[in-house]
Design a protein around this motif. Structure first.
Motif, PDB file in Angstrom:
ATOM      1  N   VAL A 173      37.014  44.142  48.316  1.00  0.00           N
ATOM      2  CA  VAL A 173      36.629  44.770  47.049  1.00  0.00           C
ATOM      3  C   VAL A 173      35.329  45.556  47.223  1.00  0.00           C
ATOM      4  N   TRP A 216      38.342  39.517  41.815  1.00  0.00           N
ATOM      5  CA  TRP A 216      38.525  40.381  40.640  1.00  0.00           C
ATOM      6  C   TRP A 216      37.262  40.400  39.777  1.00  0.00           C
ATOM      7  N   GLN A 217      36.480  39.317  39.789  1.00  0.00           N
ATOM      8  CA  GLN A 217      35.227  39.288  39.037  1.00  0.00           C
ATOM      9  C   GLN A 217      34.171  40.172  39.714  1.00  0.00           C
ATOM     10  N   PRO A 228      40.005  34.565  47.618  1.00  0.00           N
ATOM     11  CA  PRO A 228      40.996  35.054  46.657  1.00  0.00           C
ATOM     12  C   PRO A 228      41.913  33.914  46.216  1.00  0.00           C
ATOM     13  N   SER A 285      45.792  38.340  49.071  1.00  0.00           N
ATOM     14  CA  SER A 285      45.231  39.294  48.101  1.00  0.00           C
ATOM     15  C   SER A 285      43.839  39.711  48.577  1.00  0.00           C
ATOM     16  N   ASP A 293      34.935  42.761  41.534  1.00  0.00           N
ATOM     17  CA  ASP A 293      35.440  44.105  41.249  1.00  0.00           C
ATOM     18  C   ASP A 293      34.924  44.578  39.889  1.00  0.00           C
ATOM     19  N   ARG A 294      35.041  43.718  38.893  1.00  0.00           N
ATOM     20  CA  ARG A 294      34.608  44.067  37.537  1.00  0.00           C
ATOM     21  C   ARG A 294      33.105  44.338  37.502  1.00  0.00           C
ATOM     22  N   LYS A 310      35.386  35.129  41.834  1.00  0.00           N
ATOM     23  CA  LYS A 310      36.643  35.556  42.440  1.00  0.00           C
ATOM     24  C   LYS A 310      36.573  37.056  42.712  1.00  0.00           C
TER      25      LYS A 310
END
Length: 115
Positions: free
Chosen positions: A62, A20-21, A51, A56, A23-24, A18
Motif C-alpha cells: 500500500v 486498508w486502514q 493483511p 492481499s 491506505d485510507r 490493517k
C-alpha cells in the motif's frame, strides 16, 4: 494553521493497522496536500499489520503504491516507534538527510539538544 510538512522528512509508523486502514490514512494525507514539498519518508516496521486475507496487499504494498509516485526518497522497515526490534531514537524537528539507496540511511545534521 495545521501541520506544515513542506521541506520535511516524514516519519510514518503504527501498530495494528490493517493495510486498508493505512491506505485510507495515506490517501487522506495525499488529498490534504500533506505530501507536497516533502523531501523524504521513513516508514517503520508496522508490526501486527498483516493483511487479513493471505495474498492481499501488505502495508508495504500500500505504501509503495501511494508513495512511490511522489518521486522522493523512501526507506521502509526502520525500527522506530512501534517495533519488536531494538528501537532507534529519532530526534524530531532537526535538519536531516535521507538516502534511500541500498538499505537506506538517515544522517542527522544538527544537534537535537542544545545547552
Amino acid at each position: 494553521m495545521g501541520l506544515d510538512t513542506r521541506d520535511s522528512i516524514l516519519l510514518l509508523e503504527d501498530r495494528g493497522m490493517k493495510p486498508w486502514q493505512v491506505d485510507r490514512a495515506l490517501t487522506h494525507l495525499r488529498q490534504a496536500g500533506k505530501f507536497a514539498g516533502v523531501r523524504g519518508i521513513v516508514l517503520g516496521d508496522f508490526p501486527d499489520c498483516a493483511p487479513p486475507v493471505t495474498g492481499s496487499p501488505t502495508v508495504l504494498d500500500v505504501c509503495q503504491r501511494i508513495l512511490k509516485p511522489l518521486g522522493i526518497a523512501i526507506v521502509s522497515g526502520v525500527p522506530v516507534g512501534h517495533t519488536v526490534r531494538p528501537m532507534l531514537t529519532i530526534p524530531l524537528g532537526v535538519r536531516a538527510r535521507l538516502h534511500a539507496s541500498g538499505a537506506g540511511s538517515l544522517d542527522i545534521l544538527e544537534a537535537a539538544v542544545t545547552a
